[in-house]
Motif scaffolding. Structure first.
Motif, PDB file in Angstrom:
ATOM      1  N   UNK A 169      -2.845 -91.498 -57.255  1.00 36.24           N
ATOM      2  CA  UNK A 169      -3.182 -90.660 -56.098  1.00 36.24           C
ATOM      3  C   UNK A 169      -4.634 -90.889 -55.722  1.00 36.24           C
ATOM      4  N   UNK A 170      -4.946 -90.597 -54.471  1.00 39.49           N
ATOM      5  CA  UNK A 170      -6.334 -90.605 -53.975  1.00 39.49           C
ATOM      6  C   UNK A 170      -6.988 -91.983 -54.099  1.00 39.49           C
ATOM      7  N   UNK A 171      -6.191 -93.037 -53.944  1.00 40.11           N
ATOM      8  CA  UNK A 171      -6.681 -94.399 -54.182  1.00 40.11           C
ATOM      9  C   UNK A 171      -7.137 -95.050 -52.881  1.00 40.11           C
ATOM     10  N   UNK A 172      -8.281 -94.628 -52.379  1.00 40.55           N
ATOM     11  CA  UNK A 172      -8.904 -95.323 -51.259  1.00 40.55           C
ATOM     12  C   UNK A 172      -9.728 -96.498 -51.787  1.00 40.55           C
ATOM     13  N   UNK A 173      -9.849 -97.571 -51.014  1.00 38.80           N
ATOM     14  CA  UNK A 173     -10.728 -98.662 -51.451  1.00 38.80           C
ATOM     15  C   UNK A 173     -12.178 -98.195 -51.536  1.00 38.80           C
ATOM     16  N   UNK A 174     -12.890 -98.723 -52.499  1.00 41.00           N
ATOM     17  CA  UNK A 174     -14.311 -98.407 -52.685  1.00 41.00           C
ATOM     18  C   UNK A 174     -15.087 -99.577 -52.094  1.00 41.00           C
ATOM     19  N   UNK A 175     -15.324 -99.497 -50.780  1.00 46.15           N
ATOM     20  CA  UNK A 175     -15.858-100.664 -50.061  1.00 46.15           C
ATOM     21  C   UNK A 175     -16.864-100.312 -48.978  1.00 46.15           C
ATOM     22  N   UNK A 176     -17.343 -99.068 -48.978  1.00 43.84           N
ATOM     23  CA  UNK A 176     -18.329 -98.652 -47.980  1.00 43.84           C
ATOM     24  C   UNK A 176     -19.641 -98.324 -48.684  1.00 43.84           C
ATOM     25  N   UNK A 177     -20.580 -99.267 -48.742  1.00 50.80           N
ATOM     26  CA  UNK A 177     -21.844 -99.025 -49.447  1.00 50.80           C
ATOM     27  C   UNK A 177     -22.690 -97.989 -48.710  1.00 50.80           C
ATOM     28  N   UNK A 178     -23.665 -97.443 -49.440  1.00 49.33           N
ATOM     29  CA  UNK A 178     -24.069 -97.818 -50.799  1.00 49.33           C
ATOM     30  C   UNK A 178     -23.089 -97.306 -51.857  1.00 49.33           C
ATOM     31  N   UNK A 179     -23.024 -98.056 -52.955  1.00 47.23           N
ATOM     32  CA  UNK A 179     -22.203 -97.682 -54.091  1.00 47.23           C
ATOM     33  C   UNK A 179     -23.030 -96.829 -55.051  1.00 47.23           C
ATOM     34  N   UNK A 180     -22.345 -95.880 -55.707  1.00 46.96           N
ATOM     35  CA  UNK A 180     -23.022 -94.982 -56.643  1.00 46.96           C
ATOM     36  C   UNK A 180     -22.287 -94.991 -57.967  1.00 46.96           C
ATOM     37  N   UNK A 181     -23.044 -95.069 -59.057  1.00 47.19           N
ATOM     38  CA  UNK A 181     -22.485 -95.063 -60.407  1.00 47.19           C
ATOM     39  C   UNK A 181     -23.203 -94.017 -61.245  1.00 47.19           C
ATOM     40  N   UNK A 182     -22.426 -93.308 -62.064  1.00 45.02           N
ATOM     41  CA  UNK A 182     -22.975 -92.381 -63.059  1.00 45.02           C
ATOM     42  C   UNK A 182     -22.375 -92.745 -64.408  1.00 45.02           C
ATOM     43  N   UNK A 183     -23.209 -92.804 -65.413  1.00 48.94           N
ATOM     44  CA  UNK A 183     -22.756 -93.113 -66.768  1.00 48.94           C
ATOM     45  C   UNK A 183     -22.347 -91.825 -67.475  1.00 48.94           C
ATOM     46  N   UNK A 184     -21.146 -91.834 -68.059  1.00 49.66           N
ATOM     47  CA  UNK A 184     -20.615 -90.630 -68.691  1.00 49.66           C
ATOM     48  C   UNK A 184     -20.197 -90.922 -70.124  1.00 49.66           C
ATOM     49  N   UNK A 185     -20.284 -89.884 -70.939  1.00 52.76           N
ATOM     50  CA  UNK A 185     -19.775 -89.926 -72.298  1.00 52.76           C
ATOM     51  C   UNK A 185     -18.680 -88.898 -72.453  1.00 52.76           C
ATOM     52  N   UNK A 186     -18.425 -88.511 -73.689  1.00 51.98           N
ATOM     53  CA  UNK A 186     -17.421 -87.495 -73.991  1.00 51.98           C
ATOM     54  C   UNK A 186     -18.118 -86.242 -74.479  1.00 51.98           C
ATOM     55  N   UNK A 187     -17.849 -85.134 -73.809  1.00 43.12           N
ATOM     56  CA  UNK A 187     -18.348 -83.849 -74.260  1.00 43.12           C
ATOM     57  C   UNK A 187     -17.220 -83.063 -74.895  1.00 43.12           C
ATOM     58  N   UNK A 188     -17.431 -82.576 -76.120  1.00 41.81           N
ATOM     59  CA  UNK A 188     -16.400 -81.789 -76.802  1.00 41.81           C
ATOM     60  C   UNK A 188     -16.680 -80.307 -76.609  1.00 41.81           C
ATOM     61  N   UNK A 189     -15.650 -79.571 -76.212  1.00 40.51           N
ATOM     62  CA  UNK A 189     -15.792 -78.156 -75.887  1.00 40.51           C
ATOM     63  C   UNK A 189     -15.331 -77.279 -77.044  1.00 40.51           C
ATOM     64  N   UNK A 190     -14.043 -77.416 -77.410  1.00 44.47           N
ATOM     65  CA  UNK A 190     -13.555 -76.672 -78.568  1.00 44.47           C
ATOM     66  C   UNK A 190     -12.374 -77.414 -79.176  1.00 44.47           C
ATOM     67  N   UNK A 191     -12.090 -77.089 -80.423  1.00 46.30           N
ATOM     68  CA  UNK A 191     -11.020 -77.752 -81.156  1.00 46.30           C
ATOM     69  C   UNK A 191      -9.738 -76.935 -81.047  1.00 46.30           C
ATOM     70  N   UNK A 192      -8.580 -77.621 -81.123  1.00 47.63           N
ATOM     71  CA  UNK A 192      -7.291 -76.978 -80.879  1.00 47.63           C
ATOM     72  C   UNK A 192      -6.661 -76.391 -82.151  1.00 47.63           C
ATOM     73  N   UNK A 193      -6.925 -76.969 -83.313  1.00 47.06           N
ATOM     74  CA  UNK A 193      -6.337 -76.447 -84.538  1.00 47.06           C
ATOM     75  C   UNK A 193      -6.924 -75.100 -84.903  1.00 47.06           C
TER      76      UNK A 193
END
Length: 518
Positions: free
Chosen positions: A421-445
């Protein structure tokens, strides 16, 4: 040891524990003590770091208008969210593993809990326009089932709780870690806590555990979730280190649920590693991936960014990011996607972004951020754009529904890993990038509880019915409850569950008090 006596003890100062304490007072407990190991400046547990989202059954806009402060009816397009919808969402994203009894308790108690939070706690609810709606045909169109947040997010939530705790006469001890549960033949009769350099015994007919999971404990994360999780970034309080589970081990409490799973999300790669930020709180979340694509350090996509609404994918996509080389990824958009990104997550001064006018220039700049294969990155983007280029895509694209605008319309260009879903081409500059990691919120067990009373269950079973035996005097709520979430998590369900089981635990504590000595 010094001894103290109360009607009810609550371990933990977060949302769930606060609900339990106030519920206990309302149900008849006159002396309630909340014991918190963190200093006062860290009050509120993980609840403080949330956006205040609460998922609830509701009959549509007019059913919720009495509880919200930021809207008129003419501004909003909102469908009802039924008990069947809520149940199906938890079961669907949890691969049908969640406990039906716990799910039913949360779903059936959700609407009443919202009303109670508004009226008894004084929480100001607002419609979550910026997180859960897009403007379509001049109206805010809600998507993904979750519509309510708290004014000023988690900060506002915990501030309201603190006012209510004071109003209801709940005593709160900070810097007071609980080190032991006191027991007698019929169950738990109190706790031992460390306060002002000494150990004190605190007695009460009922003890309610609301001490959070083990997400801030690197060793327990590695043991239960896997070695990669040592490098996950803690989104909330650094004090949720699994102490509550250590306390119940001598009692034979039943552990249940998904001990290998947790709530995680796309999190700013430059955020602090071991705790959330009390100022920025939830603003480190980076939830704009459905509007773009995510690539790893090898220049490859690794998830279907448009698989479902963000509410139903962010918890598992956090895990997917952690599994990539280095445990991080790049989120990529062009001008079409950037204008829909949430200002509080992606605004200037909140996030470090990389921009460029060509894909080649962008790839070159990302090398300094860890991109190992610039040519593969460029090729992946070209292949994605070719697959996403459809004559009517712009007309059909709608971020408020699962619009079916995908990369799979043409057999000659379709991708092995689709964007559904929501798959438009990414072809209109300027292009923007953000670097992301994994944030842990809470454990399920967590701990097994009775869904009606929130009483903690033991590993032993009764002779007559083979059901787990409740542990006398011990109740549980919040992130310590096991069996409700597996694999994944529908956004906004955690705070609702904490309120539902917190209220049940408080009422159970009062019933125990009124029944006399055990």
């Amino acid at each position: 040891m010094t001894g103290y006596h109360y009607d009810c003890i609550v371990v933990g100062s977060g949302h769930a524990g606060s609900c339990a304490a106030i519920s206990a007072v309302q149900a008849g407990c006159k002396r309630v003590l909340m014991v918190e190991k963190a200093p006062e400046e860290w009050v509120g547990g993980n609840g403080y770091f949330t956006a205040g989202a609460h998922r609830t059954v509701h009959g549509g806009l007019h059913d919720l208008l009495p509880f919200v402060q930021n809207v008129t009816a003419e501004q909003v397009d909102m469908e009802p969210y039924t008990a069947e919808d809520f149940t199906a969402d938890i079961m669907r994203v949890g691969a049908n593993k969640p406990s039906p009894a716990l799910v039913k308790a949360v779903v059936d108690g959700s609407r009443e809990a919202i009303e109670w939070l508004a009226e008894s706690i004084g929480i100001t609810f607002v419609f979550s326009f910026n997180r859960q709606a897009y403007v379509v045909d001049g109206k805010q169109k809600f998507w993904g089932g979750m519509v309510l947040s708290v004014e000023d997010g988690g900060k506002g939530l915990i501030a309201a709780h603190r006012r209510a705790l004071a109003k209801h006469g709940v005593e709160v001890w900070f810097d007071s870690p609980v080190t032991e549960l006191l027991t007698a033949d019929d169950g738990v009769v109190g706790v031992v806590a460390q306060r002002d350099g000494e150990y004190v015994q605190i007695y009460a007919p009922a003890t309610i555990l609301a001490a959070g999971g083990f997400e801030a404990n690197r060793q327990m994360r590695a043991e239960h979730l896997g070695g990669n999780w040592e490098r996950a970034k803690v989104r909330g309080t650094p004090y949720n280190t699994g102490d509550g589970f250590t306390l119940v081990k001598p009692l034979g409490a039943k552990l249940t649920g998904d001990w290998g799973g947790c709530h995680s999300t796309c999190w700013d790669a430059h955020a602090p590693p071991d705790s959330g930020d009390r100022r920025l709180t939830n603003q480190y979340t980076k939830s704009g991936y459905p509007l773009g694509v995510m690539l790893n350090s090898k220049g490859l996509r690794f998830v279907d960014e448009g698989e479902d609404f963000r509410n139903y994918t962010y918890a598992k996509f956090g895990r997917a990011i952690l599994e990539q080389p280095g445990g991080w990824a790049f989120q990529v958009w062009d001008t079409k996607g950037v204008k829909y990104l949430r200002e509080e997550e992606y605004g200037e001064g909140i996030v470090r972004s990389i921009t460029a006018d060509t894909l080649e220039e962008l790839a070159a700049r990302l090398v300094d951020e860890g991109l190992e294969a610039p040519s593969t990155f460029i090729q992946t983007m070209i292949q994605y754009n070719n697959a996403a280029t459809q004559p009517d895509a712009a007309q059909r694209w709608n971020p408020a529904i699962k619009d079916g605008v995908s990369t799979q319309s043409s057999p000659s260009t379709r991708l092995d890993l689709p964007k559904s879903n929501w798959a438009l081409p990414i072809n209109e500059p300027p292009y923007t990038v953000v670097k992301v990691g994994c944030g842990i919120t809470f454990t399920f067990g967590g701990l097994a509880i009775d869904a009606d009373t929130a009483q903690v269950l033991s590993n032993g079973v009764g002779e007559a019915d083979s059901k787990p035996i409740p542990i006398g005097g011990l109740f549980c709520t919040g992130e310590m409850v096991g069996g409700l979430f597996y694999n994944n998590y529908p956004g906004g369900s955690g705070l609702t569950a904490g309120a539902v089981f917190g209220r049940k635990a408080g009422r159970s504590a009062a019933r125990l008090l009124s029944s006399g000595p055990r």
